[in-house]
Design a protein around this motif. Structure first.
Motif, mmCIF file in Angstrom:
data_model
loop_
_atom_site.group_PDB
_atom_site.id
_atom_site.type_symbol
_atom_site.label_atom_id
_atom_site.label_comp_id
_atom_site.label_asym_id
_atom_site.label_seq_id
_atom_site.Cartn_x
_atom_site.Cartn_y
_atom_site.Cartn_z
ATOM 1 N N GLY A 64 15.001 11.836 -10.912
ATOM 2 C CA GLY A 64 13.969 10.868 -10.527
ATOM 3 C C GLY A 64 13.490 10.061 -11.725
ATOM 4 N N PHE A 65 13.277 10.766 -12.824
ATOM 5 C CA PHE A 65 12.760 10.113 -14.022
ATOM 6 C C PHE A 65 13.742 9.050 -14.525
ATOM 7 C CE2 PHE A 65 12.257 10.097 -18.728
ATOM 8 C CZ PHE A 65 10.964 9.634 -18.790
ATOM 9 N N PHE A 66 15.025 9.455 -14.633
ATOM 10 C CA PHE A 66 16.013 8.508 -15.157
ATOM 11 C C PHE A 66 16.296 7.370 -14.192
ATOM 12 C CE2 PHE A 66 16.902 11.842 -18.285
ATOM 13 C CZ PHE A 66 16.946 11.071 -19.433
ATOM 14 N N ALA A 67 16.311 7.721 -12.893
ATOM 15 C CA ALA A 67 16.521 6.654 -11.903
ATOM 16 C C ALA A 67 15.393 5.639 -12.005
ATOM 17 C CB ALA A 67 16.584 7.252 -10.493
ATOM 18 N N ALA A 68 14.164 6.129 -12.173
ATOM 19 C CA ALA A 68 13.014 5.234 -12.308
ATOM 20 C C ALA A 68 13.164 4.359 -13.554
ATOM 21 C CB ALA A 68 11.728 6.048 -12.377
ATOM 22 N N LEU A 69 13.589 4.980 -14.653
ATOM 23 C CA LEU A 69 13.818 4.221 -15.897
ATOM 24 C C LEU A 69 14.860 3.124 -15.665
ATOM 25 C CD1 LEU A 69 13.974 6.801 -18.864
ATOM 26 C CD2 LEU A 69 12.186 5.134 -18.347
ATOM 27 N N ALA A 70 16.013 3.562 -15.096
ATOM 28 C CA ALA A 70 17.133 2.629 -14.940
ATOM 29 C C ALA A 70 16.750 1.459 -14.052
ATOM 30 C CB ALA A 70 18.325 3.377 -14.333
ATOM 31 N N ILE A 71 16.032 1.759 -12.978
ATOM 32 C CA ILE A 71 15.684 0.691 -12.035
ATOM 33 C C ILE A 71 14.646 -0.246 -12.654
ATOM 34 C CG2 ILE A 71 14.664 0.168 -9.784
ATOM 35 C CD1 ILE A 71 15.851 2.916 -8.866
ATOM 36 N N VAL A 101 7.351 18.022 -4.648
ATOM 37 C CA VAL A 101 7.331 16.611 -4.234
ATOM 38 C C VAL A 101 6.411 15.826 -5.162
ATOM 39 C CG1 VAL A 101 6.633 15.022 -2.389
ATOM 40 C CG2 VAL A 101 7.825 17.157 -1.817
ATOM 41 N N GLU A 102 5.237 16.383 -5.390
ATOM 42 C CA GLU A 102 4.268 15.697 -6.247
ATOM 43 C C GLU A 102 4.807 15.565 -7.664
ATOM 44 O OE1 GLU A 102 0.392 17.403 -3.798
ATOM 45 O OE2 GLU A 102 0.959 18.283 -5.724
ATOM 46 N N LEU A 103 5.437 16.643 -8.111
ATOM 47 C CA LEU A 103 5.963 16.673 -9.476
ATOM 48 C C LEU A 103 7.052 15.615 -9.686
ATOM 49 C CD1 LEU A 103 4.932 18.722 -11.539
ATOM 50 C CD2 LEU A 103 7.063 19.994 -11.219
ATOM 51 N N VAL A 104 8.029 15.593 -8.743
ATOM 52 C CA VAL A 104 9.154 14.656 -8.877
ATOM 53 C C VAL A 104 8.656 13.220 -8.743
ATOM 54 C CG1 VAL A 104 11.361 13.909 -7.902
ATOM 55 C CG2 VAL A 104 10.819 16.345 -8.081
ATOM 56 N N ALA A 105 7.793 12.982 -7.744
ATOM 57 C CA ALA A 105 7.245 11.637 -7.566
ATOM 58 C C ALA A 105 6.457 11.231 -8.810
ATOM 59 C CB ALA A 105 6.355 11.596 -6.327
ATOM 60 N N GLY A 106 5.712 12.168 -9.375
ATOM 61 C CA GLY A 106 4.939 11.920 -10.588
ATOM 62 C C GLY A 106 5.841 11.469 -11.735
ATOM 63 N N PHE A 107 6.936 12.181 -11.919
ATOM 64 C CA PHE A 107 7.854 11.828 -12.993
ATOM 65 C C PHE A 107 8.467 10.437 -12.776
ATOM 66 C CE2 PHE A 107 8.882 14.770 -16.436
ATOM 67 C CZ PHE A 107 7.922 15.750 -16.173
ATOM 68 N N LEU A 112 8.654 4.761 -14.340
ATOM 69 C CA LEU A 112 8.398 3.342 -14.050
ATOM 70 C C LEU A 112 7.331 2.802 -15.001
ATOM 71 C CD1 LEU A 112 8.210 3.446 -10.127
ATOM 72 C CD2 LEU A 112 9.954 2.246 -11.475
ATOM 73 N N ALA A 113 6.276 3.614 -15.154
ATOM 74 C CA ALA A 113 5.131 3.167 -15.939
ATOM 75 C C ALA A 113 5.511 2.922 -17.401
ATOM 76 C CB ALA A 113 4.005 4.184 -15.845
ATOM 77 N N ILE A 114 6.324 3.867 -17.933
ATOM 78 C CA ILE A 114 6.711 3.726 -19.344
ATOM 79 C C ILE A 114 7.367 2.364 -19.587
ATOM 80 C CG2 ILE A 114 8.321 4.544 -21.121
ATOM 81 C CD1 ILE A 114 7.806 7.375 -20.063
ATOM 82 N N VAL A 115 8.398 2.107 -18.736
ATOM 83 C CA VAL A 115 9.157 0.860 -18.932
ATOM 84 C C VAL A 115 8.268 -0.360 -18.737
ATOM 85 C CG1 VAL A 115 11.090 -0.546 -18.103
ATOM 86 C CG2 VAL A 115 11.306 1.950 -18.252
ATOM 87 N N LEU A 116 7.471 -0.316 -17.655
ATOM 88 C CA LEU A 116 6.650 -1.487 -17.346
ATOM 89 C C LEU A 116 5.575 -1.692 -18.413
ATOM 90 C CD1 LEU A 116 6.325 -1.043 -13.484
ATOM 91 C CD2 LEU A 116 7.752 -2.678 -14.737
ATOM 92 N N ALA A 117 5.006 -0.555 -18.885
ATOM 93 C CA ALA A 117 3.960 -0.656 -19.898
ATOM 94 C C ALA A 117 4.520 -1.218 -21.196
ATOM 95 C CB ALA A 117 3.334 0.712 -20.141
ATOM 96 N N ALA A 132 7.278 -2.118 -7.494
ATOM 97 C CA ALA A 132 7.654 -0.698 -7.507
ATOM 98 C C ALA A 132 6.676 0.222 -6.783
ATOM 99 C CB ALA A 132 7.809 -0.225 -8.953
ATOM 100 N N ALA A 133 5.372 -0.154 -6.848
ATOM 101 C CA ALA A 133 4.353 0.734 -6.291
ATOM 102 C C ALA A 133 4.605 1.124 -4.829
ATOM 103 C CB ALA A 133 2.973 0.124 -6.465
#
Lengths: 535, 216
Positions: A64-71, A101-107, A112-117, A132-133
């Motif tokens: 989830g984390f890497f997919a979020a980064l990549a996207i 669920v909360e953990l994976v969604a959180g990551f 997303l936040a890291i890249v966008l920030a 993305a939200a």
């Protein structure tokens, strides 16, 4: 491939096919880049999940984390790849708890936040968040749905636990019933109840209830009314029709007297099976209404009766099995050892030089022979059973004649057996009681003669075993009363609702000889039409 | 050396070693016997009997891979002159008759002294196609006496006439008795057989072997 592997593949493939299709349709390079990255991440996640023992939760978290980064790096061009964020969260949900669920969604959000920030994307932070939200929220929702679904799928295992629990409860109830024996689950009194119902609905009828026993023979469980035993036989076209159609059949009796002009045969059904029939002769044809309500009542009775019969059968099978096992154990174990001891003594007798010594050894040898004979008879006792084709009478006479001639007792056997059979379980218990009585006569009484009278008129039967031995006067009151199997005989008699009478052969209680009588059923139902006054 | 012809070889088949040992001693202390071999199963028994060609085989009934009676049948099928002794711990008649039917020459129970086994083996070697058992006569008597309903000779006669379809009057004439006597016999037959009518009586009599279907 495990089920969770398959589920993972299906979810990923579905979302990737969707986003790839969209990416190709829009011919957007950023979307293609994003898709390729995500495919790579998904593939790595699946391979790791399949080949390593790492907890699924951590794999999904990293995926989830890497997919979020990549996207997010390829936003906004890769907007259509965003739905893939649903996949890890959904799988986390299906696989386990809400916490995952909360953990994976959180990551994912963190990714997303890291890249966008950092403003790594081509678009401004605000616009990226806007894109993305909704998907982050959607994936969280999908995760919860997945978790709910996962719990539903998991639910049967808890239901299983509950059904084992209820099965155990039923079995322990059964054990209680089995301890108290016949109470409530006694086929004979259940048959009596059914016949009473028939009597109430069809008026002044004579009736009989038959159940199917092993080997397909219809065995009577009860009779009701004058002369029922002589006239109500489990055969004829009405019985056949009722049996094959599983419905009541009735018709006039060609030679019937006025009070028994009309015969009705009612089915005893348990589910889609026939377990027996009730035959009733009444003055006239039954009213359809009465027949319907009687049938409803009999269906209910039949179910209970079937349960009682099955219960008896199970108990009888279990006992039979155990007897065979004990017989094998004696046969292969102690009996062979004692027999070989006898052969060893033969060797000593043959090589003894001293006459006195030889005589002593010979005496011991004959004692060993006696023990082996006793063991052979025990094995024979345990192994003797009733063949479905021959019935109690032949099993009893075979047993008594064999034991009599092996133990030097003169046997006087009278056998009066009707062609209808008792139920298998009743036959078995009667045989065992008779065996026990014969064993007592043989072992403890020093008798020379054994009289066995056996009268079988199902459902009535009476077996009397008498000997001219020392009698039981002191045995019944003596300290070793239990060792004579009296207790077991009584228990067996209780199990089939039989009465057991043990006393002296003479009227005088201290007289010689013992008499054991076991009676099952009601003798009056077996009287002949002329009250037995025939010449 | 002239006695050599007389010495008989015996193969012992029993899955209990102590039994085999005891029997082997009994045979070895008898001058006219020698133990050719021992086996603990049907399969070994068959193959050793083929290799060693003993004069007598002594076998237990219950063996791990089958029954001694299977062994008897297999040996008997191609060795008509082999002496076969069946040894058993069982007390029922079915083993005795099973041994007889399988083609054994003698039957001994395991409570008998080992000398009885040796004697049976000697008998078996001399007369392999006869059958000797200590309580054969008793067992035959038990087998022959009927166990079902029993009719008197007169009743049996009446039953045959009933099966022929004769009426009461005809039966009475045939047997030179009064009609009421004939009726009494008939009702007695019905009662003993638990039958309600003629057809039922005949079918029950057929089933319990009181009436043969080939009776005139």
């Amino acid at each position: 491939m495990t089920q969770s592997d398959r589920l993972g593949l299906a979810a990923r493939a579905f979302f990737l096919a969707t986003v790839l299709g969209l990416a190709l349709a829009f011919r957007e390079p950023a979307a293609l880049q994003g898709t390729v990255l995500v495919i790579g991440i998904g593939a790595v996640a699946m391979i790791v999940a399949h080949f390593s023992v790492i907890n699924q939760r951590w794999i999904l978290l990293v995926e989830g984390f890497f997919a979020a980064l990549a996207i997010s790096v390829t936003l906004p061009g890769s907007e259509m790849v965003l739905p893939y964020l649903v996949v890890p969260v959904l799988l986390a949900g299906i696989g386990g708890a809400v916490r995952d669920v909360e953990l994976v969604a959180g990551f994912e959000v963190v990714g997303l936040a890291i890249v966008l920030a950092l403003g790594g994307g081509a678009e401004s932070t605000a616009a990226g968040l806007e894109l993305a939200a909704p998907w982050a929220v959607a994936s969280l929702g999908a995760g919860f749905v997945g978790a709910w679904f996962g719990q539903l799928r998991g639910a049967p295992s808890r239901v299983d636990g509950a059904s084992y629990e209820s099965a155990r409860r039923l079995l322990s109830q059964l054990r209680t019933v089995a301890r108290r024996l016949s109470s409530g689950l006694d086929p004979v009194s259940l048959a009596e109840q059914a016949l009473t119902a028939v009597h109430e609905q069809l008026g002044d009828a004579r009736s009989a209830l038959f159940v199917r026993t092993e080997g397909g023979v219809l065995s009577p469980l009860g009779y009701h009314g004058y002369d029922a035993k002589q006239t109500l036989l489990p055969s004829g076209h009405l019985v056949e029709r009722c049996w094959s159609e599983m419905r009541p059949a009735h018709g006039p009796q060609p030679h019937g007297r006025a009070e028994t002009r009309w015969r009705t045969v009612l089915p005893l059904r348990s589910g889609t099976r026939m377990i027996g029939v009730v035959i009733a002769d009444a003055p006239e044809a039954p009213q359809p209404g009465a027949l319907d309500s009687l049938l409803r009542e009999l269906d209910e009775q039949a179910l209970r009766l079937d349960t009682a019969l099955v219960f008896d059968e199970v108990r009888s099978l279990a006992t039979l099995e155990e007897r065979q096992r004990v017989a094998r154990e004696i046969h292969d174990g102690v009996a062979q050892e004692v027999a070989s001891l006898g052969y060893a003594l033969d060797e000593l007798v043959a090589t003894a030089t001293d006459d006195k010594r030889r005589q002593q050894l010979t005496d011991v040898r004959s004692e060993v022979s006696r023990v082996v004979s006793e063991l052979r008879l025990s094995i024979f006792d345990l192994r003797s059973e009733i063949s479905p084709a021959a019935g109690l009478g032949s099993a009893l006479s075979n047993y008594i004649r064999t034991v009599g001639s092996r133990s030097g007792l003169t046997v006087h056997l009278t056998l009066d057996e009707s062609p209808t059979r008792l139920r298998t379980e009743v036959e078995t218990e009667l045989l065992r009681i008779a065996q026990e009585a014969v064993t007592n006569a043989r072992k403890h009484s020093g008798a020379e003669n054994l009289w066995v009278d056996c009268r079988i008129r199902p459902p009535f039967a009476r077996i009397t075993v008498q000997d001219d031995g020392t009698g039981l006067a002191d045995v019944l009151t003596g300290p070793r009363a239990d060792s004579y199997g009296l207790h077991i005989m009584r228990e067996r008699a209780e199990r089939i609702n039989a009465t057991l009478d043990i006393g002296s052969r003479d009227k005088n209680p201290s007289g010689r000889g013992t008499r054991v009588t076991v009676t099952v059923g009601d003798e009056s139902s077996s009287l002949t039409p002329n009250g037995g006054a025939r010449v | 050396m002239e006695d050599r012809q007389q010495v008989l070889s015996v193969l012992l088949v029993d899955d209990h070693e102590l039994i085999r040992q005891g029997l082997a001693r009994a045979f070895e202390r008898t001058p006219d016997f020698t133990v050719a071999g021992e086996a603990g199963s049907v399969a070994d028994g068959v193959s050793l009997a083929g290799q060693l060609r003993p004069d007598v085989v002594v076998t237990d009934v219950r063996l791990p891979d089958g029954t001694g009676l299977d062994l008897v049948r297999r040996l008997r099928s191609d060795k008509p002159e082999l002496g076969i002794v069946v040894l058993t711990m069982y007390a029922g008649d079915e083993q005795l008759f099973g041994a007889l039917e399988a083609g054994a020459s003698a039957f001994v129970s395991k409570d008998s002294p080992s000398d009885d086994v040796v004697a049976a083996a000697r008998h078996a070697s001399v007369s392999p196609r006869s059958f000797a058992a200590a309580d054969l006569a008793d067992a035959m008597r038990r087998r022959l006496s009927p166990t079902g309903p029993q009719l008197s000779p007169r009743e049996s006669e009446v039953l045959v006439l009933l099966a022929d379809g004769l009426g009461v009057a005809a039966i009475a004439r045939q047997l030179f008795v009064s009609e009421s006597t004939a009726k009494t016999h008939i009702s007695k037959i019905y009662e003993k057989l638990g039958a309600a009518n003629r057809a039922q009586a005949i079918s029950i009599a057929m089933r319990s072997g009181l009436l043969r279907s080939d009776a005139p």
